[in-house]
Motif scaffolding. Structure first.
Motif, short mmCIF file in Angstrom:
data_model
loop_
_atom_site.label_atom_id
_atom_site.label_comp_id
_atom_site.label_asym_id
_atom_site.label_seq_id
_atom_site.Cartn_x
_atom_site.Cartn_y
_atom_site.Cartn_z
N PHE A 30 0.63 -0.73 -0.07
CA PHE A 30 -0.22 0.24 0.61
C PHE A 30 0.75 1.54 0.34
O PHE A 30 1.65 1.19 0.07
CB PHE A 30 -0.74 -0.16 1.32
CG PHE A 30 -1.66 -1.29 1.40
CD1 PHE A 30 -2.73 -1.42 0.27
CD2 PHE A 30 -1.46 -2.38 2.29
CE1 PHE A 30 -4.05 -2.55 0.29
CE2 PHE A 30 -1.54 -3.58 2.36
CZ PHE A 30 -3.17 -3.45 0.92
N PRO A 31 -0.07 2.74 -0.57
CA PRO A 31 0.70 3.57 -0.74
C PRO A 31 2.68 3.59 0.82
O PRO A 31 1.77 3.69 1.68
CB PRO A 31 0.00 4.69 -0.77
CG PRO A 31 -0.78 3.49 -1.51
CD PRO A 31 -0.87 2.86 -0.83
N GLN A 32 3.11 4.20 0.56
CA GLN A 32 3.83 4.33 1.92
C GLN A 32 3.42 5.04 3.25
O GLN A 32 3.06 5.61 4.13
CB GLN A 32 6.03 4.37 1.87
CG GLN A 32 6.51 4.67 2.75
CD GLN A 32 6.14 3.44 3.36
OE1 GLN A 32 6.59 1.81 2.32
NE2 GLN A 32 6.24 2.87 4.83
N GLU A 33 2.93 6.66 2.45
CA GLU A 33 2.00 7.05 3.53
C GLU A 33 1.26 6.83 4.20
O GLU A 33 0.30 7.65 5.15
CB GLU A 33 1.80 8.48 2.69
CG GLU A 33 1.30 10.00 2.73
CD GLU A 33 1.01 11.04 2.22
OE1 GLU A 33 0.78 12.01 2.74
OE2 GLU A 33 0.99 11.29 0.62
N THR A 34 0.97 6.02 3.62
CA THR A 34 -0.28 5.33 4.10
C THR A 34 -0.44 4.52 5.47
O THR A 34 -0.74 4.74 6.49
CB THR A 34 -1.75 4.87 3.36
OG1 THR A 34 -2.11 6.32 2.18
CG2 THR A 34 -2.76 4.83 3.67
N VAL A 35 0.36 3.95 4.07
CA VAL A 35 0.82 2.67 6.47
C VAL A 35 2.02 3.54 7.08
O VAL A 35 1.49 2.86 8.08
CB VAL A 35 2.32 2.25 4.98
CG1 VAL A 35 2.84 0.70 6.62
CG2 VAL A 35 1.68 1.31 4.50
#
Length: 209
Positions: A30-35
């Protein structure tokens, strides 16, 4: 063992016996920012609030519609992935803990588990780390009992089910409020740092390994 008033040692699972890393499950998927947001202490997506509900005994199927409504389909899909791939969030037993449990058992101490964990995913811990079946004399799981640390009832249930005397037990947890909960029912609660610190704490209580 006869020189010590302690006869039994009780362990939390995540952060004590097992390395629990949500990030290890989600990274690369998943997108790193979301993680990063999900894994932050102030997670705006409420992952751990929903997980706490599972730990308290609610079913994923009953919680999931709330995740969709409150967080949206994208975050809900990540939460579903996390629950369905929960083993990836448990990359290892924490260093030195298997050896500590084996030493306790070899010296005649009772070794037990007491964990806040969903009844739907607890099997993953035992499937991935089958030595837990051999090392633990029994485990109380919050999601099975619909009780939840740090409330007194779950500690009291563990004591009665295992036939233990509170003052002769030590309980290790990595969360301070859960240590306080143990203390309040008469168990020697210890905030877990690592295996060596746990050995030192046990030695201070008269446990000789």
């Amino acid at each position: 063992m006869t020189a010590s008033p302690i006869t039994d040692v009780i362990f939390d699972f995540c952060g004590v016996l097992l390395d629990w890393q949500t990030r290890a499950c989600l990274n690369g998927h998943f997108p790193q920012e979301t993680v990063n947001a999900i894994c932050a202490p102030d997670d705006p997506h409420g992952f751990f609030r929903y997980e706490d509900r599972m730990d308290a005994g609610e079913d994923f199927a009953d919680i999931y519609p709330d995740v969709v409504r409150e967080q949206g389909e994208d975050i809900a899909a990540i939460f579903r992935y996390y629950v369905e791939h929960y083993g990836d969030a448990l990359p290892r037993m924490l260093p030195g803990m298997e050896e500590l449990l084996r030493d306790l058992k070899r010296h005649g101490y009772g070794v037990w588990g007491l964990t806040n964990w969903s009844h739907e995913t607890i099997h993953i811990a035992f499937d991935k780390y089958p030595q837990l079946n051999d090392l633990l004399d029994g485990t109380v799981v919050s999601g099975v009992e619909k009780m939840h640390k740090p409330n007194a009832d779950i500690y009291e249930l563990a004591l009665s089910r295992f036939g233990l005397e509170a003052g002769r037990c030590v309980f290790f947890d990595d969360t301070a409020k859960n240590v306080v909960g143990a203390d309040e029912v008469g168990i020697h609660g210890v905030l877990f740092g690592n295996a060596m610190q746990a050995r030192d704490s046990l030695a201070q209580l008269g446990v000789r390994l």
